[in-house]
Design a protein around this motif. Structure first.
Motif, PDB file in Angstrom:
ATOM      1  N   LEU A  36       0.868  -1.181   0.000  1.00 49.14           N
ATOM      2  CA  LEU A  36       0.000   0.000   0.000  1.00 49.14           C
ATOM      3  C   LEU A  36       0.903   1.230   0.000  1.00 49.14           C
ATOM      4  CD1 LEU A  36      -2.870   1.215   0.289  1.00 49.14           C
ATOM      5  CD2 LEU A  36      -2.658   0.922   2.755  1.00 49.14           C
ATOM      6  N   ILE A  37       0.830   2.004  -1.076  1.00 43.09           N
ATOM      7  CA  ILE A  37       1.707   3.179  -1.178  1.00 43.09           C
ATOM      8  C   ILE A  37       0.888   4.428  -0.880  1.00 43.09           C
ATOM      9  CG2 ILE A  37       3.272   4.468  -2.665  1.00 43.09           C
ATOM     10  CD1 ILE A  37       3.743   2.016  -4.300  1.00 43.09           C
ATOM     11  N   GLU A  38       1.402   5.253   0.014  1.00 42.09           N
ATOM     12  CA  GLU A  38       0.650   6.422   0.472  1.00 42.09           C
ATOM     13  C   GLU A  38       1.573   7.656   0.460  1.00 42.09           C
ATOM     14  OE1 GLU A  38      -2.474   7.554   1.320  1.00 42.09           O
ATOM     15  OE2 GLU A  38      -1.302   9.364   1.711  1.00 42.09           O
ATOM     16  N   ALA A  39       1.040   8.726  -0.131  1.00 40.01           N
ATOM     17  CA  ALA A  39       1.835   9.951  -0.253  1.00 40.01           C
ATOM     18  C   ALA A  39       2.214  10.543   1.112  1.00 40.01           C
ATOM     19  CB  ALA A  39       1.049  10.974  -1.061  1.00 40.01           C
ATOM     20  N   GLY A  40       1.336  10.410   2.096  1.00 40.09           N
ATOM     21  CA  GLY A  40       1.567  11.072   3.382  1.00 40.09           C
ATOM     22  C   GLY A  40       2.069  10.128   4.463  1.00 40.09           C
ATOM     23  N   GLY A  41       2.082  10.640   5.714  1.00 42.10           N
ATOM     24  CA  GLY A  41       2.605   9.882   6.850  1.00 42.10           C
ATOM     25  C   GLY A  41       1.509   9.173   7.629  1.00 42.10           C
ATOM     26  N   ASP A  42       1.865   8.690   8.851  1.00 44.96           N
ATOM     27  CA  ASP A  42       0.886   7.877   9.594  1.00 44.96           C
ATOM     28  C   ASP A  42       0.026   8.678  10.582  1.00 44.96           C
ATOM     29  OD1 ASP A  42       2.591   8.353  11.721  1.00 44.96           O
ATOM     30  OD2 ASP A  42       3.535   6.377  11.621  1.00 44.96           O
ATOM     31  N   HIS A  43       0.398   9.913  10.869  1.00 51.63           N
ATOM     32  CA  HIS A  43      -0.341  10.773  11.810  1.00 51.63           C
ATOM     33  C   HIS A  43      -0.376  10.203  13.223  1.00 51.63           C
ATOM     34  CE1 HIS A  43      -1.510  12.613   8.128  1.00 51.63           C
ATOM     35  NE2 HIS A  43      -2.475  11.787   7.850  1.00 51.63           N
ATOM     36  N   ASN A  44       0.528   9.290  13.529  1.00 52.61           N
ATOM     37  CA  ASN A  44       0.538   8.742  14.896  1.00 52.61           C
ATOM     38  C   ASN A  44       0.717   9.873  15.903  1.00 52.61           C
ATOM     39  OD1 ASN A  44       0.171   6.158  14.111  1.00 52.61           O
ATOM     40  ND2 ASN A  44       2.318   5.551  14.250  1.00 52.61           N
ATOM     41  N   GLY A  45      -0.076   9.841  16.962  1.00 55.13           N
ATOM     42  CA  GLY A  45       0.054  10.840  18.027  1.00 55.13           C
ATOM     43  C   GLY A  45      -0.510  12.204  17.662  1.00 55.13           C
TER      44      GLY A  45
END
Ligand SMILES: Cc1cc2nc3c(=O)[nH]c(=O)nc-3n(C[C@H](O)[C@H](O)[C@H](O)COP(=O)(O)OP(=O)(O)OC[C@H]3O[C@@H](n4cnc5c(N)ncnc54)[C@H](O)[C@@H]3O)c2cc1C
Length: 632
Positions: A36-45
């Protein structure tokens, strides 16, 4: 995690939003090696993502947001009648409204989009309303594929509910604010619900226990009423696709998520009869798409990956057609204009785009709504509502205002000029000054706590004249997007006027609710002033002009539509396969031939589950055929 070059994936999926996320999880859970390729990050926290009350603030978060600009009209001077029309003063510095400085560049109307795990589901307003049966039956009738039958689609909803929780706002939060309750009672009463004067709160509480998604009611699609709003959350915390993907990885299924990676092209093997998608090219790096306000005009580190079975594009209504076109799939004249080699002339890519029309009535009180006491919506230490949300349990209103999305309840009905018998109008009420999207719209919406809005969302709109066209062949440029509203769009059979009439009815219904507010003085709410459309906007012509100048949408869809075999404008067949090529599918909001339901994420989740089943079935059939083929 970095992709080892020697791993060969069964499936490569581009985009982790409502379409791509659930699909990737389902394929991996079935044992297929999935990237799964995603332009952005995981937004953890990132608290902006998890707090429902920050649903506005999160759309302003620079780590998620893509500032996409669109137009509603070709005629730029007509477009500028919208007070939300925006100009750029310097990189990501904006001027909104008339009288810009002389060096300002015309941009258009902001259309919020999110990058990162979960896509727009990680920044949306959390509202969970199921599609109508006609939405699925329409695809069945159009394509002759009866697997789209509404009754058969129910099983995909059951699958969605295996990972998605939806719950109403705790009504006790709302009932603690008497002026707010008075507005909601006004709404219920204007819809014809009898709310006796002496027990209005009890009766409102009962009305708020109704669900607009009641699957046990066979007449649910056509039942008008006053409802609470189900949200995608658990215990007052946003939970959805992002968490499902993370859980799938944590449980050890063969899902690799490649974050901060922007796909620039689909590769094809053109040695056979038909071009066959073989993988994708990408650039690794943060904020590479220029719509991101954190973009540094870098082009990232190049890489590529191949897919043994299929490539699936789930980049959303604007980015999926852009990526297809950049890869040579689209209208050949447009591709040639941008020096792109044509792999398959597919004229429908980036056409047929649809959206809702939305429009508010905003009023202002002399005093604050108590529910918002201490809420500063800014993640700062003084934000007492955040502290309450962080420290209190989700019971009997204890978690406070941030355990809601700020929209308290909704009037639901079918307008006189609706396209279908199903409810086509949702009129949401809440203590917010909501006028649509523009830079810093959320700060504006809660700048003071004195405003209330009834805001109408028109479902089953008729306009399908929206387009997504390439601005250039640079993958980091945002495309040219025009919705061609009302008389500039679909006009057959008076379509534009019929939709306009529905919206005029919604404004009148909102005003009726405001009038009924005054029937319940026992709750002691203060007198308000209507700020927009404003007291002088009364005739149908004046209301219609207000709607044409101010309406917006935020459920863009249908730009790579499924359609029948004999329709040259159909981009996909009924199994999500891109026509004229092999091993390539699209699974996201762009696949619908007609915009479904009222709020779109539930329909996309269901379509994603259906696509997973089609893909798994095709893989099993291919494996069986290969096993049975005589050895050469
Ligand atoms: C402000 C706002 C509020 C909303 N509120 C609601 C709501 O309350 N209820 C509701 O039902 N719907 C709501 N929606 C709509 C809903 O969230 C979207 O329609 C839905 O998420 C679209 O799903 P999608 O899969 O098509 O695209 P997205 O969810 O946008 O996912 C696309 C993903 O692809 C990634 N991507 C794009 N291009 C590339 C590339 N080239 N390479 C790698 N990755 C790429 C993006 O980063 C993104 O993560 C809202 C939308 C907005 C903007």
């Amino acid at each position: 995690s970095p992709t080892p070059r020697d791993v060969e994936y069964d499936y490569v999926i581009v985009g982790s939003g409502a379409g791509g996320g659930p699909l990737a999880c389902r394929l991996a859970r079935e044992g297929y090696k999935t990237l799964l390729i995603e332009a952005g990050g995981d937004h953890n926290g990132n608290v902006n993502v998890s707090v429902p009350g920050y649903q506005g603030v999160v759309t302003q978060d620079p780590t998620l947001r893509w500032d996409i600009f669109v137009n509603h009209y070709k005629d730029i001077n007509r477009q500028k009648r919208d007070p939300k029309f925006t100009y750029e003063l310097g990189p990501y510095q904006y001027h909104v409204g008339p009288n810009p400085p002389s060096n300002a560049e015309e941009k258009g109307i902001l259309y919020p989009r999110a990058q990162g795990l979960g896509g727009c589901v990680s920044h949306n307003a959390l509202i969970w309303i199921l599609p109508h049966a006609r939405d699925w039956n329409f695809i069945k009738d159009l394509t002759g594929d009866d697997t789209w039958d509404a009754i058969k689609m129910n099983k995909y909803l059951d699958r969605v509910y295996q990972w998605q929780t939806a719950m109403p706002t705790d009504p006790t939060i709302l009932l603690r604010d008497l002026p707010l309750a008075q507005h909601l009672i006004g709404g219920a009463s204007a819809l014809g619900l009898s709310i006796p004067l002496l027990t209005p709160l009890v009766n409102l509480g009962n009305a708020l226990l109704n669900s607009p998604n009641n699957r046990l009611n066979p007449a649910r699609d056509v039942t008008p009423g006053f409802f609470q709003i189900p949200l995608i959350m658990k215990g007052g915390v946003r939970t959805s696709v992002r968490e499902y993907i993370q859980e799938t990885v944590a449980k050890g299924y063969p899902l690799t998520v490649k974050l901060n990676t922007y796909v620039t092209k689909i590769n094809f093997d053109e040695s056979g009869d038909k071009p066959k998608a073989s993988g994708v090219e990408y650039r690794e790096g943060e904020y590479l798409y220029r719509a991101s306000p954190l973009n540094r005009r870098e082009r990232g580190t190049p890489g590529s990956v191949s897919a043994k079975r299929e490539v699936i594009i789930s980049a959303g209504t604007f980015n999926t057609p852009q990526l297809l076109k950049l890869s040579g799939i689209g209208p050949q004249d447009e591709l040639r204009r941008h020096d792109i080699e044509v792999v398959k002339d597919l004229p429908g890519v980036g056409t047929n785009m649809m959206d809702r029309y939305e429009i508010p009535v905003n009023v202002k009180h002399p005093e604050d709504f108590p529910i918002l006491d201490g809420c500063t919506f800014d993640l700062k230490p003084q934000d007492k509502c955040l502290k309450q949300w962080q420290t209190k349990p989700y019971i009997l209103g204890a978690k406070g205002a941030y355990a809601t999305n700020g929209l308290a309840a909704t009037m639901v009905f079918t307008t006189k000029t609706s396209k279908t018998p199903a409810s086509d109008m949702f009129v949401f009420g809440g203590p917010i000054n909501f006028k649509g999207y523009f830079p810093q719209w959320a700060d504006f919406a809660v700048r003071d706590h004195k405003h209330f809005s009834w805001y109408s969302l028109k479902a089953h709109s008729r306009n399908r004249a929206g387009t997504v066209e390439l601005r250039s062949n640079d993958p980091f440029d945002q495309p040219l997007i025009n919705f061609n509203y009302f008389d500039e769009g679909t006009t057959e059979g008076g379509a534009d006027n019929l939709d306009l009439q529905s919206l005029i009815q919604a404004i009148r219904q909102s005003r009726e609710a405001l009038a009924h507010y005054y029937k319940y003085p026992i709750l002691n709410g203060t007198k308000f002033v209507e700020e927009s459309p404003g007291a002088d906007v009364q005739s149908d012509a004046a209301i219609g002009q207000y709607i044409k100048d101010n309406a917006w949408g935020h459920h863009a869809a249908c730009s790579c539509p499924i359609g029948p075999d004999d329709d040259p404008m159909a981009v996909l067949d009924s199994k999500f396969r891109v026509r004229g090529v092999e091993n390539l599918r699209v699974v996201d909001a762009s696949v619908f031939p007609d915009i479904p339901g009222v709020f779109i994420q539930s329909a996309i989740f269901m379509a994603s589950e259906k696509a997973a089943e089609e893909i798994i079935q095709a893989a099993k059939e291919a494996d069986k055929a290969a096993a049975e083929a005589p050895a050469s």
